[in-house]
Write a protein that holds these residues in place. Structure first.
Motif, short mmCIF file in Angstrom:
data_model
loop_
_atom_site.label_atom_id
_atom_site.label_comp_id
_atom_site.label_asym_id
_atom_site.label_seq_id
_atom_site.Cartn_x
_atom_site.Cartn_y
_atom_site.Cartn_z
N GLY A 80 -29.77 -30.72 48.59
CA GLY A 80 -28.96 -29.50 48.54
C GLY A 80 -29.05 -28.77 49.86
O GLY A 80 -30.11 -28.24 50.22
N PHE A 81 -27.95 -28.72 50.60
CA PHE A 81 -28.00 -28.16 51.95
C PHE A 81 -28.15 -26.64 51.94
O PHE A 81 -28.71 -26.07 52.88
CB PHE A 81 -26.75 -28.58 52.73
N LEU A 82 -27.70 -25.95 50.90
CA LEU A 82 -27.91 -24.51 50.81
C LEU A 82 -29.40 -24.21 50.66
O LEU A 82 -29.96 -23.34 51.37
CB LEU A 82 -27.13 -23.92 49.63
N ALA A 118 -40.36 -26.95 49.36
CA ALA A 118 -39.46 -27.87 50.08
C ALA A 118 -38.75 -28.84 49.14
O ALA A 118 -37.54 -29.09 49.29
CB ALA A 118 -40.24 -28.64 51.15
N PRO A 119 -39.43 -29.41 48.11
CA PRO A 119 -38.74 -30.33 47.20
C PRO A 119 -37.65 -29.69 46.36
O PRO A 119 -36.90 -30.40 45.70
CB PRO A 119 -39.88 -30.86 46.30
N PHE A 120 -37.54 -28.36 46.37
CA PHE A 120 -36.50 -27.70 45.57
C PHE A 120 -35.10 -28.04 46.09
O PHE A 120 -34.11 -27.77 45.42
CB PHE A 120 -36.72 -26.19 45.56
N GLN A 370 -31.45 -20.26 43.22
CA GLN A 370 -30.41 -21.28 43.42
C GLN A 370 -30.76 -22.56 42.69
O GLN A 370 -29.91 -23.21 42.09
CB GLN A 370 -30.25 -21.53 44.92
N ARG A 371 -32.04 -22.92 42.72
CA ARG A 371 -32.49 -24.13 42.04
C ARG A 371 -32.30 -24.02 40.53
O ARG A 371 -31.79 -24.94 39.89
CB ARG A 371 -33.97 -24.36 42.37
N VAL A 410 -31.92 -32.19 37.24
CA VAL A 410 -30.51 -32.57 37.03
C VAL A 410 -29.62 -31.35 37.22
O VAL A 410 -29.86 -30.30 36.63
CB VAL A 410 -30.31 -33.15 35.61
N GLU A 411 -28.60 -31.50 38.05
CA GLU A 411 -27.68 -30.39 38.33
C GLU A 411 -26.75 -30.12 37.16
O GLU A 411 -26.53 -30.96 36.30
CB GLU A 411 -26.84 -30.71 39.56
N THR A 412 -26.16 -28.93 37.18
CA THR A 412 -25.15 -28.59 36.21
C THR A 412 -23.94 -29.51 36.38
O THR A 412 -23.65 -29.94 37.50
CB THR A 412 -24.72 -27.12 36.36
N PRO A 413 -23.20 -29.84 35.31
CA PRO A 413 -22.10 -30.81 35.40
C PRO A 413 -21.05 -30.46 36.44
O PRO A 413 -20.45 -31.33 37.03
CB PRO A 413 -21.51 -30.79 34.00
N ALA A 414 -20.84 -29.19 36.68
CA ALA A 414 -19.79 -28.79 37.62
C ALA A 414 -20.09 -29.21 39.04
O ALA A 414 -19.20 -29.39 39.85
CB ALA A 414 -19.58 -27.28 37.56
N ARG A 415 -21.38 -29.43 39.34
CA ARG A 415 -21.76 -29.71 40.73
C ARG A 415 -22.28 -31.11 40.95
O ARG A 415 -22.35 -31.58 42.07
CB ARG A 415 -22.82 -28.71 41.19
N ARG A 416 -22.71 -31.76 39.89
CA ARG A 416 -23.33 -33.07 40.09
C ARG A 416 -22.29 -34.17 40.23
O ARG A 416 -21.15 -34.05 39.81
CB ARG A 416 -24.26 -33.40 38.91
#
Length: 426
Positions: A80-82, A118-120, A370-371, A410-416
């Motif tokens: 995640g670049f942000l 950092a792993p976030f 954000q995470r 696992v990301e939210t469906p809108a972003r993964r």
């Protein structure tokens, strides 16, 4: 070995494992092992450590590093670049604040903070819903076991008064005991509080089972499991988990829900006042603790009142310390400098503002927010974790960082990514 997804196969006879909601995909055997290793390292092995001077390289920290490296090497990690950008800006500001600080600082503390967060920026790429459900189910299963242990422990410890039953710490060889000063045994109303044997304190037990309870309540809602978790939560005789659950359920999930939040908060205060007025036997253990907010050397005063005094001292030092802080690791060191004759705790909000300033606190909090809110976790669980992180001193605890990282893998469906991962055997 890879952190891959595969088509499910029948479980061996007699083997029970958490069920996935997805009907056609599940984690590979190696992926499941990584998840269980992470959870077990937090709930059962966190007090085992290899001590490097006064720094404990605990089992959960080592597991966190290994599982993160494993995911990166598997080829299924996404960055995640942000989060990465926020991380580097926070790191620059933290280094500047520590270099310019006049307080006694610790670069080890700074390194630990950024090793944990950092792993976030790393997530599991293209994972289906079933992976997220498996992680939640595995955590609830392990926390339910801890709750069951705590229920038995509160009876045995208070009956025998044996230190060997109060905490695994007293049963470990000194060479692998985690370094540090902790209150391993606490009493409330003459009752020795349980900690689930494997956790450090009753407050840790309270948070662990409360998190599992809110996860179970918002997912499968099995009455037996929730009953065991509730009993474990009440046995802890700690208000940390109850406050976090209340925050998780009542904090607004959107701006449109703010009026409902205000009404709910007023209703909760009135309900608590009514219970207090009725003088119900057994509730005195809880309501008597409200006086702690005005009494030095009590838990509530140390956690909420004394830290405000520390922040006041920091702001009095000028705008540089207000915005950039007094340097990494300076919070507890400066408690002695100010000659406070009462206990001072280090909740996350106070530690970060004091050591890294308002800018550092804002950036590190943004990494966490954000995470959490870009993950598949329900908003109530995210609210629970945010409240726990801010109000309790867990910012440098590998166990808390690892659990948050794992639950939000696992990301939210809108972003993964929606592409299907290659199917391989475990």
């Amino acid at each position: 070995m890879t952190f891959e997804i595969e088509v499910p196969r029948a479980a061996p006879a007699g083997v029970t494992r958490p069920q996935l909601t997805s009907s056609d995909t599940e984690l590979s055997k190696s992926g499941r092992r990584a998840i269980w290793a992470s959870i077990i390292s937090v709930l059962f092995l966190s007090q085992i450590a290899y001590n490097i001077s006064a720094f404990p390289a605990s089992t959960d920290l080592i597991c966190y590093a290994l599982v993160t490296a494993y995911l990166l090497m598997s080829g299924f990690a996404s960055i995640g670049f942000l989060s990465l950008a926020l991380f580097f800006v926070a790191l620059i500001f933290a280094c500047f604040g520590t270099l310019t600080a006049t307080s006694s600082t610790s670069w080890t503390s700074l390194m630990l903070l950024f090793v944990l967060y950092a792993p976030f920026a790393i997530r599991l790429k293209g994972a289906p819903e079933g992976v997220h459900e498996y992680i939640l189910s595995a955590y609830v299963s392990a926390a339910t076991a801890i709750a069951g242990i705590a229920i038995v422990q509160i009876v045995l410890v208070n009956a025998t008064k044996s230190s060997l039953l109060t905490n695994i710490y007293f049963n470990l060889p000194e060479a692998i005991r985690g370094a540090g000063h902790y209150t391993f045994v606490r009493e409330g109303g003459g009752i020795i509080k349980p900690n689930g044997f494997f956790l450090r304190e009753s407050a840790d037990l309270s948070l662990v089972v409360a998190l599992a309870l809110i996860i179970e309540f918002r997912s499968r809602a099995r009455l037996r499991t929730m009953g065991i978790l509730t009993a474990g939560l009440l046995c802890s005789l700690s208000g940390s988990g109850l406050l976090a659950i209340t925050a998780g359920l009542l904090l607004p999930r959107s701006l449109a829900r703010v009026p409902l939040f205000v009404v709910s908060l007023v209703g909760l205060v009135l309900a608590l006042y009514l219970l207090y007025s009725l003088n119900i036997p057994g509730l005195d253990l809880w309501f008597d603790r409200l006086s702690e907010f005005q009494t030095p050397n009590t838990s509530a005063y140390a956690r909420f009142v004394a830290p405000m005094e520390m922040i006041g001292h920091s702001f009095d030092n000028g705008p540089l310390t207000t915005w950039f802080g007094n340097g990494a690791g300076s919070y507890l060191r400066d408690v002695q400098l100010y000659r406070m004759n009462y206990e001072v705790n280090d909740p996350t909000w106070a530690k970060l503002i004091y050591e890294y300033g308002l800018l550092g606190f804002g950036l590190i909090a943004a990494i966490l927010l954000q995470r959490l809110y870009s993950s598949r976790l329900r908003v109530e669980i995210c609210n629970f974790l945010v409240f726990s992180w801010i109000s309790i001193g867990v910012v440098l605890k590998p166990s808390f960082a690892l659990i948050v990282w794992l639950l939000t893998l696992v990301e939210t469906p809108a972003r993964r990514s929606r592409q299907r991962l290659p199917s391989q055997s475990g």
